[in-house]
Design a protein around this motif. Structure first.
Motif, PDB file in Angstrom:
ATOM      1  N   LYS A   5       0.726  -1.059   0.021  1.00  0.00           N
ATOM      2  CA  LYS A   5      -0.263   0.120  -0.030  1.00  0.00           C
ATOM      3  C   LYS A   5       0.648   1.278   0.164  1.00  0.00           C
ATOM      4  O   LYS A   5       1.739   1.161   0.589  1.00  0.00           O
ATOM      5  CB  LYS A   5      -0.873  -0.170   1.254  1.00  0.00           C
ATOM      6  CG  LYS A   5      -2.073   1.118   1.161  1.00  0.00           C
ATOM      7  CD  LYS A   5      -2.601   1.502   2.944  1.00  0.00           C
ATOM      8  CE  LYS A   5      -3.444   2.194   3.018  1.00  0.00           C
ATOM      9  NZ  LYS A   5      -3.394   3.541   1.849  1.00  0.00           N
ATOM     10  N   PHE A   6       0.684   2.097  -1.001  1.00  0.00           N
ATOM     11  CA  PHE A   6       1.170   3.510  -0.876  1.00  0.00           C
ATOM     12  C   PHE A   6       0.161   4.208  -0.945  1.00  0.00           C
ATOM     13  O   PHE A   6      -0.852   4.192  -0.422  1.00  0.00           O
ATOM     14  CB  PHE A   6       1.689   3.507  -2.260  1.00  0.00           C
ATOM     15  CG  PHE A   6       3.040   3.400  -2.928  1.00  0.00           C
ATOM     16  CD1 PHE A   6       4.249   3.997  -2.421  1.00  0.00           C
ATOM     17  CD2 PHE A   6       2.799   1.801  -2.688  1.00  0.00           C
ATOM     18  CE1 PHE A   6       5.295   2.866  -2.760  1.00  0.00           C
ATOM     19  CE2 PHE A   6       4.410   0.997  -3.694  1.00  0.00           C
ATOM     20  CZ  PHE A   6       5.416   1.937  -3.654  1.00  0.00           C
ATOM     21  N   THR A   7       0.085   5.523  -0.220  1.00  0.00           N
ATOM     22  CA  THR A   7      -0.551   6.269   0.418  1.00  0.00           C
ATOM     23  C   THR A   7      -1.553   6.711  -0.698  1.00  0.00           C
ATOM     24  O   THR A   7      -1.456   6.734  -1.710  1.00  0.00           O
ATOM     25  CB  THR A   7       0.590   7.949   0.377  1.00  0.00           C
ATOM     26  OG1 THR A   7       1.426   7.662   1.719  1.00  0.00           O
ATOM     27  CG2 THR A   7      -0.410   9.091   1.405  1.00  0.00           C
ATOM     28  N   VAL A 154     -11.834   3.904   1.879  1.00  0.00           N
ATOM     29  CA  VAL A 154     -12.662   4.364   3.255  1.00  0.00           C
ATOM     30  C   VAL A 154     -13.356   5.477   3.489  1.00  0.00           C
ATOM     31  O   VAL A 154     -14.007   5.541   4.447  1.00  0.00           O
ATOM     32  CB  VAL A 154     -11.574   4.008   4.655  1.00  0.00           C
ATOM     33  CG1 VAL A 154     -11.352   2.041   4.543  1.00  0.00           C
ATOM     34  CG2 VAL A 154     -10.180   4.775   4.757  1.00  0.00           C
ATOM     35  N   HIS A 155     -12.586   6.577   2.801  1.00  0.00           N
ATOM     36  CA  HIS A 155     -12.789   7.811   2.997  1.00  0.00           C
ATOM     37  C   HIS A 155     -12.868   8.594   1.794  1.00  0.00           C
ATOM     38  O   HIS A 155     -12.213   8.784   1.182  1.00  0.00           O
ATOM     39  CB  HIS A 155     -12.002   8.218   3.951  1.00  0.00           C
ATOM     40  CG  HIS A 155     -12.879   9.720   4.316  1.00  0.00           C
ATOM     41  ND1 HIS A 155     -12.193  11.080   3.468  1.00  0.00           N
ATOM     42  CD2 HIS A 155     -13.774  10.567   5.129  1.00  0.00           C
ATOM     43  CE1 HIS A 155     -12.401  11.388   4.218  1.00  0.00           C
ATOM     44  NE2 HIS A 155     -13.769  11.899   4.983  1.00  0.00           N
ATOM     45  N   ALA A 182      -6.170   9.360   2.668  1.00  0.00           N
ATOM     46  CA  ALA A 182      -5.441  10.417   3.264  1.00  0.00           C
ATOM     47  C   ALA A 182      -5.553  11.654   3.592  1.00  0.00           C
ATOM     48  O   ALA A 182      -4.933  12.357   4.211  1.00  0.00           O
ATOM     49  CB  ALA A 182      -4.662  10.666   1.828  1.00  0.00           C
ATOM     50  N   LEU A 183      -7.374  12.143   3.311  1.00  0.00           N
ATOM     51  CA  LEU A 183      -7.634  12.956   4.186  1.00  0.00           C
ATOM     52  C   LEU A 183      -8.026  12.889   5.445  1.00  0.00           C
ATOM     53  O   LEU A 183      -9.004  13.941   5.792  1.00  0.00           O
ATOM     54  CB  LEU A 183      -9.046  13.484   3.142  1.00  0.00           C
ATOM     55  CG  LEU A 183      -9.122  13.803   1.748  1.00  0.00           C
ATOM     56  CD1 LEU A 183      -9.888  14.098   1.173  1.00  0.00           C
ATOM     57  CD2 LEU A 183      -7.448  14.765   1.809  1.00  0.00           C
ATOM     58  N   LEU A 184      -8.185  11.475   6.576  1.00  0.00           N
ATOM     59  CA  LEU A 184      -8.522  11.288   6.935  1.00  0.00           C
ATOM     60  C   LEU A 184      -7.251  11.562   8.434  1.00  0.00           C
ATOM     61  O   LEU A 184      -6.294  11.102   8.079  1.00  0.00           O
ATOM     62  CB  LEU A 184      -9.406  10.006   7.188  1.00  0.00           C
ATOM     63  CG  LEU A 184     -10.269   9.718   7.143  1.00  0.00           C
ATOM     64  CD1 LEU A 184     -10.871   8.041   6.741  1.00  0.00           C
ATOM     65  CD2 LEU A 184     -11.347  10.333   7.235  1.00  0.00           C
ATOM     66  N   THR A 192     -13.514   5.095  11.248  1.00  0.00           N
ATOM     67  CA  THR A 192     -14.621   4.404  10.008  1.00  0.00           C
ATOM     68  C   THR A 192     -14.152   3.205   9.962  1.00  0.00           C
ATOM     69  O   THR A 192     -15.059   1.847  10.023  1.00  0.00           O
ATOM     70  CB  THR A 192     -13.927   5.296   8.997  1.00  0.00           C
ATOM     71  OG1 THR A 192     -14.248   6.255   9.138  1.00  0.00           O
ATOM     72  CG2 THR A 192     -14.744   5.332   8.046  1.00  0.00           C
ATOM     73  N   GLU A 193     -12.728   2.667  10.317  1.00  0.00           N
ATOM     74  CA  GLU A 193     -12.448   1.144   9.833  1.00  0.00           C
ATOM     75  C   GLU A 193     -12.834   0.408  11.526  1.00  0.00           C
ATOM     76  O   GLU A 193     -13.265  -0.630  11.135  1.00  0.00           O
ATOM     77  CB  GLU A 193     -10.591   1.310  10.126  1.00  0.00           C
ATOM     78  CG  GLU A 193     -10.050   1.747   8.920  1.00  0.00           C
ATOM     79  CD  GLU A 193      -8.388   1.902   9.135  1.00  0.00           C
ATOM     80  OE1 GLU A 193      -7.776   1.748   8.085  1.00  0.00           O
ATOM     81  OE2 GLU A 193      -7.984   1.325   9.975  1.00  0.00           O
ATOM     82  N   GLY A 194     -13.114   1.050  12.489  1.00  0.00           N
ATOM     83  CA  GLY A 194     -13.490   0.320  13.049  1.00  0.00           C
ATOM     84  C   GLY A 194     -14.806   0.396  13.158  1.00  0.00           C
ATOM     85  O   GLY A 194     -14.944  -1.155  13.295  1.00  0.00           O
TER      86      GLY A 194
END
Length: 218
Positions: A5-7, A154-155, A182-184, A192-194
């Motif tokens: 994974k990259f940014t 995710v966002h 990247a915006l979180l 969100t991941e939870g």
């Protein structure tokens, strides 16, 4: 297969010396992601998914490097770099092709709605080797296939948590990893991941966080 994974939305897939990169955008470490790549897939035209100058430089530096993208993106790249036009190919939903030795299937068609006043653009999601699905900026569930590894946006300005969770539950991949984050900040990402992990887990999906630069063997 090794997934790195990259940014933000960029991932790199490696297997048996073959390297495929998806969505090296302006938030990503584009030069590092593209180092040694034989093929690049672009889901859509937004700059957080394609950082055009280094992508064009990579194409110019390696005449064997190929790129697949929606027709509008491909046309823009061919116009910007006529000498590399033969390395740039159109991709559209329903198509299948091979890139860097990986089998690729295309899904989707358009970017998720941001706002009725914002024009829609084409978006192609890619399923790699009947396993890894990168949807780009959409929550399109690929039809007629099973997904082993889901990359979850995710966002985004076009999504909300309930839609992302429903996407994960609908695809029902055994494993899932985050992209488009990247915006979180850390608080928002954890929140969100939870939800994705808890609700997805109830439906058999194991969601795992990956930091930029982190790799996982699939």
């Amino acid at each position: 297969m090794l997934l790195t994974k990259f940014t933000h939305a960029c991932v790199r897939l490696e297997q048996d010396g073959r390297v495929l990169v998806i969505d090296p955008g302006v938030f990503s470490e584009t030069a590092a992601a593209l180092d040694g790549a034989q093929a690049v897939l672009i889901t859509h035209e937004h700059p957080d998914h394609i950082d055009a100058p280094p992508v064009l430089a990579a194409l110019a530096a390696d005449p064997l490097l190929v790129l697949h993208a929606p027709a509008g993106v491909a046309a823009s790249l061919r116009s910007a770099a006529p000498d590399q036009a033969g390395q740039v190919h159109d991709a559209a939903p329903g198509e299948r092709f091979t890139a860097a030795g990986f089998a690729v299937q295309c899904f989707g068609g358009q970017h998720a709605l941001i706002h009725p006043t914002v024009p829609m653009v084409a978006n192609v999601g890619y399923l790699i080797d009947d396993d890894v699905y990168h949807p780009g900026d959409s929550l399109v569930v690929p039809d007629g296939v099973g997904v082993g590894t889901l990359l979850v946006p995710v966002h985004a300005p076009w999504s909300k948590v309930s839609e992302v969770v429903d996407f994960v539950v609908s695809v029902r991949a055994p494993r899932a990893f985050p992209i488009h984050d990247a915006l979180l900040n850390e608080n928002g990402l954890g929140f969100t991941e939870g939800h994705i992990s808890r609700i997805g887990g109830a439906h058999g999906v194991v969601f795992r966080h990956l930091d930029p630069g982190q790799s996982v063997e699939l």
